[in-house]
Design an enzyme around this catalytic site. Structure first.
Site, PDB file in Angstrom:
ATOM      1  N   ASP A  16     -10.939  -3.646   0.228  1.00  0.00           N
ATOM      2  CA  ASP A  16      -9.963  -2.873   0.022  1.00  0.00           C
ATOM      3  C   ASP A  16     -10.426  -1.955  -1.371  1.00  0.00           C
ATOM      4  OD1 ASP A  16      -6.723  -2.864   0.126  1.00  0.00           O
ATOM      5  OD2 ASP A  16      -7.425  -2.325  -1.828  1.00  0.00           O
TER       6      ASP A  16
ATOM      7  N   ARG B  50       4.680   3.924 -12.086  1.00  0.00           N
ATOM      8  CA  ARG B  50       3.553   3.296 -12.037  1.00  0.00           C
ATOM      9  C   ARG B  50       2.591   3.183 -13.094  1.00  0.00           C
ATOM     10  NH1 ARG B  50       1.879   2.657  -6.281  1.00  0.00           N
ATOM     11  NH2 ARG B  50       4.080   2.030  -5.301  1.00  0.00           N
TER      12      ARG B  50
END
Ligand SMILES: C[S@@+](CC[C@H](N)C(=O)[O-])C[C@H]1O[C@@H](n2cnc3c(N)ncnc32)[C@H](O)[C@@H]1O
Length: 300
Positions: free
Chosen positions: A141, A34
């Site tokens: 979020d 990532r």
């Protein structure tokens, strides 16, 4: 070069403190994969070198990029179908019976990722709310990146293919070049705002319906319990909570009743927290001292 134990420990600690996401030993490959694109963007030799630079420069923006990169934003339209079928067959009829046909329902889609969940809610409500009723959908979020995409409401053909029925596609989206865009009418129903589930709930409640799906799975039990307790403070006493297929309140926070509906379940508070309960009595996430640069910022 694989990420060193020291860099992994730093990243896992940063991510846990800021998002509650647990990166257990063994997830080094995830950190490596990532963070690789961030390392390349910054011209670092590898992920380990990137993390060392971030640690020494201690820039807030780098910490935020790392946390964003380690969130899992997997989502799809009408994901698991049962929570949307339940909205139509159980939730809306129950709430309209209790509040009347001109009710204005407040819905919160927490951890909404790139918007497929709140737009699926909006499409369902467009089909089942009485004409005199209305709804406001708040979608939140942690990640600004996913929220930017959600606000824009543009999706590739591949994304659209993941669960969006053709009837909904033609009704609610139009083609823009190679992509599809959500109609303005539907976008007007949804307000997107950044919010960290570790913080106090966002303003806009009390909510009639909360979707909190496929995010509790990333947290430890104390964090799940604290989030569910805070949630009860901002839900209507007869409000309804939808969790992900692999999530439950059972064994985590016993102040909810599970109601089987169709092929799934919804949850209702059996001990709503009265608005008079001081916020300090609601357990807050652990905030052990670490370093001021790692203290989470306030989210609105
Ligand atoms: C797997 S997605 C779930 C999306 C959608 N709810 C669904 O079920 O399809 C999880 C989302 O949770 C968000 N998230 C992770 N930690 C969070 C936190 N502490 N506060 C708010 N959102 C968080 C991530 O950014 C990600 O978009």
């Amino acid at each position: 070069m694989a990420v060193s134990a020291e860099s992994f420990a730093f990243v896992a600690d940063l991510v846990r403190r800021r998002s509650a996401i647990q990166l257990a030993p063994g997830k080094e490959y995830l950190v490596e994969s990532r963070l690789l694109s961030l390392a390349r963007e910054d011209g670092a030799a590898d992920v380990d070198a990137f993390v060392r630079t971030v640690r020494s420069s201690a820039k807030e923006s780098d910490f935020a990029r790392i946390v964003e990169a380690l969130t899992t934003n997997e989502t799809s339209w009408f994901r698991d179908s049962a929570p949307f079928a339940a909205l139509q067959s159980y939730v809306v009829p129950e709430l309209i019976a209790a509040r009347g046909t001109s009710a204005r329902l407040k819905v919160w889609s927490a951890a909404c990722s790139t918007g497929q969940e709140p737009y699926s809610i909006a499409m369902t409500l467009a089909d089942c709310l009485p004409a005199s009723a209305s709804a406001d959908i708040l979608a939140t979020d942690l990640s600004e990146q996913v929220l930017a995409k959600a606000r824009e409401g543009r999706y590739s053909q591949l994304e659209v293919n993941r669960g969006l029925p053709a009837t909904m596609l033609v009704r609610h989206l139009s083609r823009v070049g190679a992509e599809w865009q959500i109609s303005q009418a539907l976008r007007n129903l949804v307000t997107f705002r950044q919010h960290n589930l570790l913080d106090l709930p966002p303003i806009g409640g009390p909510f009639d319906v909360v979707y909190l799906r496929n995010v509790l799975i990333y947290f430890d039990i104390a964090t799940k319990r604290a989030i569910l307790e805070r949630l009860r403070r901002v839900m209507k006493p007869d409000g309804i909570l939808m969790l992900g297929a692999a999530e439950t309140t059972i064994g985590v926070d016993d102040a909810w009743i599970r109601v089987p509906v169709g092929t799934g379940s919804v949850y209702r508070p059996n001990r709503p927290l009265a608005a008079s309960v001081p916020i300090s009595t609601v357990p807050q996430p652990r905030t052990a001292p670490y370093s001021s640069v790692l203290t989470r910022g306030a989210h609105s």
